[in-house]
Write a protein that holds these residues in place. Structure first.
Motif, PDB file in Angstrom:
ATOM      1  N   VAL A   1     -23.761   9.543  -2.370  1.00  0.00           N
ATOM      2  CA  VAL A   1     -23.573  10.925  -1.930  1.00  0.00           C
ATOM      3  C   VAL A   1     -23.513  11.809  -3.166  1.00  0.00           C
ATOM      4  O   VAL A   1     -22.753  11.526  -4.095  1.00  0.00           O
ATOM      5  N   PRO A   2     -24.314  12.866  -3.212  1.00  0.00           N
ATOM      6  CA  PRO A   2     -24.267  13.748  -4.384  1.00  0.00           C
ATOM      7  C   PRO A   2     -22.865  14.331  -4.567  1.00  0.00           C
ATOM      8  O   PRO A   2     -22.218  14.721  -3.607  1.00  0.00           O
ATOM      9  N   ARG A   3     -22.423  14.342  -5.798  1.00  0.00           N
ATOM     10  CA  ARG A   3     -21.118  14.917  -6.094  1.00  0.00           C
ATOM     11  C   ARG A   3     -21.252  16.431  -6.162  1.00  0.00           C
ATOM     12  O   ARG A   3     -22.228  16.959  -6.687  1.00  0.00           O
ATOM     13  N   ARG A   4     -20.235  17.105  -5.616  1.00  0.00           N
ATOM     14  CA  ARG A   4     -20.257  18.567  -5.512  1.00  0.00           C
ATOM     15  C   ARG A   4     -19.150  19.169  -6.375  1.00  0.00           C
ATOM     16  O   ARG A   4     -18.023  18.677  -6.377  1.00  0.00           O
ATOM     17  N   ALA A   5     -19.477  20.259  -7.043  1.00  0.00           N
ATOM     18  CA  ALA A   5     -18.495  20.972  -7.867  1.00  0.00           C
ATOM     19  C   ALA A   5     -18.341  22.402  -7.375  1.00  0.00           C
ATOM     20  O   ALA A   5     -19.309  23.033  -6.952  1.00  0.00           O
ATOM     21  N   LEU A   6     -17.124  22.898  -7.438  1.00  0.00           N
ATOM     22  CA  LEU A   6     -16.835  24.309  -7.222  1.00  0.00           C
ATOM     23  C   LEU A   6     -16.656  24.950  -8.588  1.00  0.00           C
ATOM     24  O   LEU A   6     -15.875  24.463  -9.406  1.00  0.00           O
ATOM     25  N   LEU A   7     -17.387  26.028  -8.825  1.00  0.00           N
ATOM     26  CA  LEU A   7     -17.255  26.789 -10.066  1.00  0.00           C
ATOM     27  C   LEU A   7     -16.610  28.126  -9.739  1.00  0.00           C
ATOM     28  O   LEU A   7     -17.184  28.929  -8.998  1.00  0.00           O
ATOM     29  N   VAL A   8     -15.427  28.355 -10.283  1.00  0.00           N
ATOM     30  CA  VAL A   8     -14.680  29.595 -10.073  1.00  0.00           C
ATOM     31  C   VAL A   8     -14.854  30.429 -11.340  1.00  0.00           C
ATOM     32  O   VAL A   8     -14.360  30.061 -12.403  1.00  0.00           O
ATOM     33  N   ILE A   9     -15.550  31.545 -11.212  1.00  0.00           N
ATOM     34  CA  ILE A   9     -15.968  32.314 -12.385  1.00  0.00           C
ATOM     35  C   ILE A   9     -15.032  33.499 -12.650  1.00  0.00           C
ATOM     36  O   ILE A   9     -14.903  34.408 -11.819  1.00  0.00           O
ATOM     37  N   ASP A  10     -14.347  33.467 -13.772  1.00  0.00           N
ATOM     38  CA  ASP A  10     -13.652  34.609 -14.386  1.00  0.00           C
ATOM     39  C   ASP A  10     -12.677  35.357 -13.472  1.00  0.00           C
ATOM     40  O   ASP A  10     -12.667  36.592 -13.455  1.00  0.00           O
ATOM     41  N   VAL A  11     -11.847  34.634 -12.761  1.00  0.00           N
ATOM     42  CA  VAL A  11     -10.834  35.271 -11.914  1.00  0.00           C
ATOM     43  C   VAL A  11      -9.619  35.553 -12.806  1.00  0.00           C
ATOM     44  O   VAL A  11      -8.590  34.885 -12.741  1.00  0.00           O
TER      45      VAL A  11
ATOM     46  N   LEU B   1     -20.555  18.464 -19.013  1.00  0.00           N
ATOM     47  CA  LEU B   1     -19.400  18.066 -18.207  1.00  0.00           C
ATOM     48  C   LEU B   1     -19.838  17.702 -16.795  1.00  0.00           C
ATOM     49  O   LEU B   1     -19.477  16.635 -16.266  1.00  0.00           O
ATOM     50  N   LEU B   2     -20.620  18.566 -16.156  1.00  0.00           N
ATOM     51  CA  LEU B   2     -21.073  18.316 -14.788  1.00  0.00           C
ATOM     52  C   LEU B   2     -21.921  17.049 -14.703  1.00  0.00           C
ATOM     53  O   LEU B   2     -21.738  16.221 -13.810  1.00  0.00           O
ATOM     54  N   ARG B   3     -22.829  16.889 -15.639  1.00  0.00           N
ATOM     55  CA  ARG B   3     -23.695  15.706 -15.618  1.00  0.00           C
ATOM     56  C   ARG B   3     -22.879  14.441 -15.863  1.00  0.00           C
ATOM     57  O   ARG B   3     -23.118  13.403 -15.231  1.00  0.00           O
ATOM     58  N   GLY B   4     -21.912  14.520 -16.762  1.00  0.00           N
ATOM     59  CA  GLY B   4     -21.048  13.373 -17.031  1.00  0.00           C
ATOM     60  C   GLY B   4     -20.222  12.968 -15.823  1.00  0.00           C
ATOM     61  O   GLY B   4     -19.854  11.796 -15.668  1.00  0.00           O
TER      62      GLY B   4
ATOM     63  N   GLU C   1     -24.337  17.012  -8.740  1.00  0.00           N
ATOM     64  CA  GLU C   1     -25.707  17.440  -8.449  1.00  0.00           C
ATOM     65  C   GLU C   1     -25.762  18.793  -7.761  1.00  0.00           C
ATOM     66  O   GLU C   1     -26.801  19.437  -7.732  1.00  0.00           O
ATOM     67  N   SER C   2     -24.634  19.235  -7.196  1.00  0.00           N
ATOM     68  CA  SER C   2     -24.599  20.464  -6.413  1.00  0.00           C
ATOM     69  C   SER C   2     -23.407  21.302  -6.840  1.00  0.00           C
ATOM     70  O   SER C   2     -22.295  20.769  -6.987  1.00  0.00           O
ATOM     71  N   VAL C   3     -23.642  22.608  -7.043  1.00  0.00           N
ATOM     72  CA  VAL C   3     -22.549  23.506  -7.416  1.00  0.00           C
ATOM     73  C   VAL C   3     -22.449  24.653  -6.416  1.00  0.00           C
ATOM     74  O   VAL C   3     -23.451  25.183  -5.943  1.00  0.00           O
ATOM     75  N   THR C   4     -21.221  24.992  -6.095  1.00  0.00           N
ATOM     76  CA  THR C   4     -20.914  26.154  -5.276  1.00  0.00           C
ATOM     77  C   THR C   4     -20.159  27.112  -6.179  1.00  0.00           C
ATOM     78  O   THR C   4     -19.203  26.717  -6.862  1.00  0.00           O
ATOM     79  N   ILE C   5     -20.590  28.375  -6.199  1.00  0.00           N
ATOM     80  CA  ILE C   5     -20.073  29.341  -7.174  1.00  0.00           C
ATOM     81  C   ILE C   5     -19.395  30.496  -6.454  1.00  0.00           C
ATOM     82  O   ILE C   5     -19.898  31.018  -5.461  1.00  0.00           O
ATOM     83  N   CYS C   6     -18.257  30.918  -7.003  1.00  0.00           N
ATOM     84  CA  CYS C   6     -17.538  32.089  -6.511  1.00  0.00           C
ATOM     85  C   CYS C   6     -16.909  32.792  -7.711  1.00  0.00           C
ATOM     86  O   CYS C   6     -16.874  32.248  -8.801  1.00  0.00           O
ATOM     87  N   GLY C   7     -16.413  34.018  -7.508  1.00  0.00           N
ATOM     88  CA  GLY C   7     -15.691  34.703  -8.573  1.00  0.00           C
ATOM     89  C   GLY C   7     -16.202  36.088  -8.892  1.00  0.00           C
ATOM     90  O   GLY C   7     -16.765  36.781  -8.054  1.00  0.00           O
ATOM     91  N   LEU C   8     -16.019  36.468 -10.152  1.00  0.00           N
ATOM     92  CA  LEU C   8     -16.270  37.819 -10.634  1.00  0.00           C
ATOM     93  C   LEU C   8     -17.145  37.813 -11.887  1.00  0.00           C
ATOM     94  O   LEU C   8     -17.048  36.880 -12.682  1.00  0.00           O
ATOM     95  N   ALA C   9     -17.894  38.782 -12.092  1.00  0.00           N
ATOM     96  CA  ALA C   9     -18.422  39.746 -11.156  1.00  0.00           C
ATOM     97  C   ALA C   9     -19.755  39.213 -10.661  1.00  0.00           C
ATOM     98  O   ALA C   9     -20.557  38.669 -11.427  1.00  0.00           O
ATOM     99  N   LEU C  10     -20.004  39.399  -9.374  1.00  0.00           N
ATOM    100  CA  LEU C  10     -21.198  38.850  -8.742  1.00  0.00           C
ATOM    101  C   LEU C  10     -22.463  39.218  -9.501  1.00  0.00           C
ATOM    102  O   LEU C  10     -23.323  38.366  -9.754  1.00  0.00           O
ATOM    103  N   ASP C  11     -22.612  40.476  -9.885  1.00  0.00           N
ATOM    104  CA  ASP C  11     -23.851  40.953 -10.486  1.00  0.00           C
ATOM    105  C   ASP C  11     -23.952  40.707 -11.988  1.00  0.00           C
ATOM    106  O   ASP C  11     -24.960  41.051 -12.600  1.00  0.00           O
ATOM    107  N   PHE C  12     -22.962  40.085 -12.574  1.00  0.00           N
ATOM    108  CA  PHE C  12     -23.021  39.735 -13.994  1.00  0.00           C
ATOM    109  C   PHE C  12     -22.778  38.237 -14.181  1.00  0.00           C
ATOM    110  O   PHE C  12     -23.713  37.457 -14.247  1.00  0.00           O
TER     111      PHE C  12
END
Length: 191
Positions: free
Chosen positions: A8-18, A126-129, A133-144
């Motif tokens: 099963v592909p491993r999934r990561a959550l990326l929380v950007i600049d909160v 880090l992710l490859r190690g 294989e799959s990332v879900t991204i959330c956080g700030l700022a969407l357009d940057f």
């Protein structure tokens, strides 16, 4: 005889600049930035294999700052309260933290690379190690920073999803930004 099931592909959550400086009242506040915290914390409670947060971690003399001729007010200086994560972010669920924007001569919107695309933050390795294989991204700022991270994730071959309800941008209208990201094969999940 035993059969082996596909991994099963491993999934990561990326929380950007909160971070505090991007919250209302901060040095570079994203409008409604605090409103994403319930959605981000809900994502942190979901069944991701890895939960990684990025944060700007600038030196005092960073090139992006107005006093050095840049476009942005002084923000997220390493070790200051403004650079800290919002106290409302559930940090207990984070497995890793990636710092970006450390080079005083180059900004870094993406959690993967500086804007010059020459210096890595180490997130890809880090992710490859970790077999992600799959990332879900959330956080700030969407357009940057969220958009730059998503573009790099897709370019690096990760299946990439942006959780729209857990993001806020600086611009009032994000239609063009989201269309451009979708055209790259990035999934925009409205939930």
């Amino acid at each position: 005889m035993t059969s082996s099931l596909p991994a099963v592909p491993r999934r990561a959550l990326l929380v950007i600049d909160v971070q505090n400086d991007f919250m209302p009242g901060g040095a570079l506040a994203v409008p409604g930035g605090d409103l994403i915290l319930p959605a981000v914390n809900a994502l942190l409670r979901q069944d991701f294999d890895v939960r990684i947060a990025s944060r700007d971690w600038h030196p005092e003399n960073h090139v992006s700052f107005v006093p050095q001729g840049g476009d942005w007010p002084v923000h997220c200086v390493a070790g200051t309260q403004g650079a800290d994560f919002s106290p409302r972010l559930d940090q207990s669920r984070l497995s890793h933290i990636v710092h970006k924007g450390l080079d005083p001569a180059c900004d870094s919107y993406s959690a993967f690379f500086d804007n010059d695309q020459r210096h890595s933050t180490g997130l890809d390795a880090l992710l490859r190690g970790l077999g992600v294989e799959s990332v879900t991204i959330c956080g700030l700022a969407l357009d940057f920073c969220v958009a730059a991270t998503a573009r790099d994730a897709r370019k690096l071959g990760f299946d990439t999803v942006i959780k729209r309800a857990a993001c806020r941008g600086i611009a009032a209208d994000d239609t063009i930004c989201l269309s451009d990201l979708a055209a790259l094969g990035i999934k925009i999940d409205a939930t």
